[in-house]
Write a protein that holds these residues in place. Structure first.
Motif, PDB file in Angstrom:
ATOM      1  N   SER A 138       0.692  20.215 -69.994  1.00 38.60           N
ATOM      2  CA  SER A 138       0.753  21.544 -69.372  1.00 38.60           C
ATOM      3  C   SER A 138       1.201  22.552 -70.417  1.00 38.60           C
ATOM      4  CB  SER A 138       1.698  21.550 -68.173  1.00 38.60           C
ATOM      5  OG  SER A 138       3.032  21.732 -68.583  1.00 38.60           O
ATOM      6  N   SER A 198       7.637  21.091 -66.570  1.00 43.79           N
ATOM      7  CA  SER A 198       7.112  22.429 -66.896  1.00 43.79           C
ATOM      8  C   SER A 198       8.093  23.514 -66.467  1.00 43.79           C
ATOM      9  CB  SER A 198       5.753  22.646 -66.223  1.00 43.79           C
ATOM     10  OG  SER A 198       4.812  21.711 -66.709  1.00 43.79           O
ATOM     11  N   PHE A 242       2.316  27.828 -64.985  1.00 46.35           N
ATOM     12  CA  PHE A 242       1.790  26.937 -66.027  1.00 46.35           C
ATOM     13  C   PHE A 242       0.440  26.392 -65.563  1.00 46.35           C
ATOM     14  CE2 PHE A 242       4.094  24.106 -63.172  1.00 46.35           C
ATOM     15  CZ  PHE A 242       3.244  23.022 -63.054  1.00 46.35           C
TER      16      PHE A 242
END
Length: 382
Positions: free
Chosen positions: A8, A306, A316
């Motif tokens: 990510s 993330s 993200f």
């Protein structure tokens, strides 16, 4: 190649831009990987403390669920025995092959409601997979015992003439039974010694009944002969026979015992066939359940990591890369160039292939972007 990199990166102006940037760097100018968006829904974030604790718990849960997925897959291969080429077609997730499931991943709202907290979702998965693991142990133990008992009986029916079961070889008519004085013995004679046997058996001891030998059965190496003699001559005959490489087989004709052996063999064989179908169905269903749970854990880990790395609000793009095997190192370099600005401490990233004494990063690879590996090669023999 069925290895995927689940990564990510933070949204630029939009998450679509993040995606476009990755595509340009990895596919449009070269052929480093095949990419898919990995859709993670809007999960409940919770507090920072909870996220930090959950990050560690999910790492352990990931390893546990992966081990159960592999155990179920491997046991499927063991149960299918000679049909191992059919294993892959039975290892499906939601009715599709694993690569299709992973590349088209959709969160299962029914199983894992996103209104629940992240901790609750991870507990739902833990409970379900622990149950599968326990059930697998119980089912495997019962089936393996049955299979082992059947194999033992089959071995008894297929070994050397000195040890194998004779239930399918001898008949009542082959023996002098219920005689106070006479007894019929079974002798294993190597094929190369047949002539010696025919020439000498009557003289190996006193009181051997003339012309009383018959060949009942042959395997690759030996033949099974009968011989009738007086009971009092058994020890003398056994000794002389052994000196001539003829081996007496200790055997008493017992119809009831042999019938029981045959019935046990039939019963075990029938039981195994009865259990086979339901067991394979159970393995298929629970492999699918476990694999789906495993990919949801990967999604949870990407989400948690993330948020911890890129901060709030949640912004993200999760992306699934299937690396081109020949260009894996180059792909890693391109990703590093693309995302090194995310973490100044990782700018001088240590490639896990570098040999640095005393440092082992093979299990704990660290990159400036969120990264988890998904390996769909789940079978040891492949």
């Amino acid at each position: 190649m069925t290895e995927f990199w689940l990564i990510s990166a933070p949204g630029e102006k939009t998450c679509q831009q993040t995606w476009d940037t990755l595509m340009t760097a990895t596919t449009r100018t070269n052929n480093l990987s095949t990419n898919n968006k990995f859709n993670i829904p809007d999960l409940k974030v919770g507090t920072l403390d909870v996220l930090v604790g959950l990050s560690d718990e999910l790492a352990k849960l990931d390893a546990f669920v992966e081990s159960v997925v592999k155990k179920v897959a491997q046991y499927m291969a063991d149960v299918l025995e000679d049909s191992r080429d059919k294993v892959q077609e039975n290892l499906l997730a939601n009715g599709v092959d694993l690569v299709t499931y992973v590349t088209r991943f959709q969160w299962d709202m029914a199983k894992y409601p996103i209104k629940q907290s992240l901790k609750n979702i991870s507990e739902i998965i833990t409970k379900a997979i622990t149950q599968i693991d326990n059930d697998l142990k119980a089912r495997a133990s019962a089936y393996n015992n049955l299979k082992g008992n059947l194999q033992n009986l089959e071995r008894k029916n297929a070994g050397s003439l000195l040890t194998r079961s004779l239930a399918d070889i001898v008949k009542k008519d082959d023996f002098v039974l219920d005689s106070e004085y006479l007894i019929t013995m079974l002798v294993v004679v190597p094929k190369t010694n047949y002539n010696d046997w025919q020439r000498t058996y009557e003289t190996l001891a006193e009181m051997v009944v003339p012309r009383s030998t018959n060949l009942l059965f042959e395997d690759q190496d030996s033949g099974l002969f009968t011989v009738t003699l007086f009971r009092k001559a058994i020890d003398d005959f056994r000794l002389k026979a052994r000196e001539n490489k003829f081996m007496l087989r200790d055997f008493q004709y017992n119809e009831e015992e042999m019938k029981a052996d045959k019935e046990e063999m039939t019963r075990l064989s029938t039981d195994k066939k009865k259990q086979f179908g339901p067991l394979v169905r159970w393995l298929k269903v629970n492999f699918s359940e476990a694999f789906i749970a495993w990919i949801h854990i990967k999604a949870l880990r990407v989400f948690v990591e993330s948020v911890l790395r890129y901060g709030l609000p949640v912004n993200f793009q999760a992306m699934l890369l299937q690396p081109n095997k020949k260009n894996m190192k180059k792909l890693r370099e391109v990703l590093n160039d693309l995302y090194k600005h995310l973490d100044s401490g990782a700018a001088a990233i240590i490639d896990s292939t570098m040999d640095i004494p005393g440092l082992n990063l093979s299990q704990q690879e660290y990159y400036p972007y969120v990264y988890y590996k998904i390996d769909c090669n789940l079978l040891d023999f492949k």
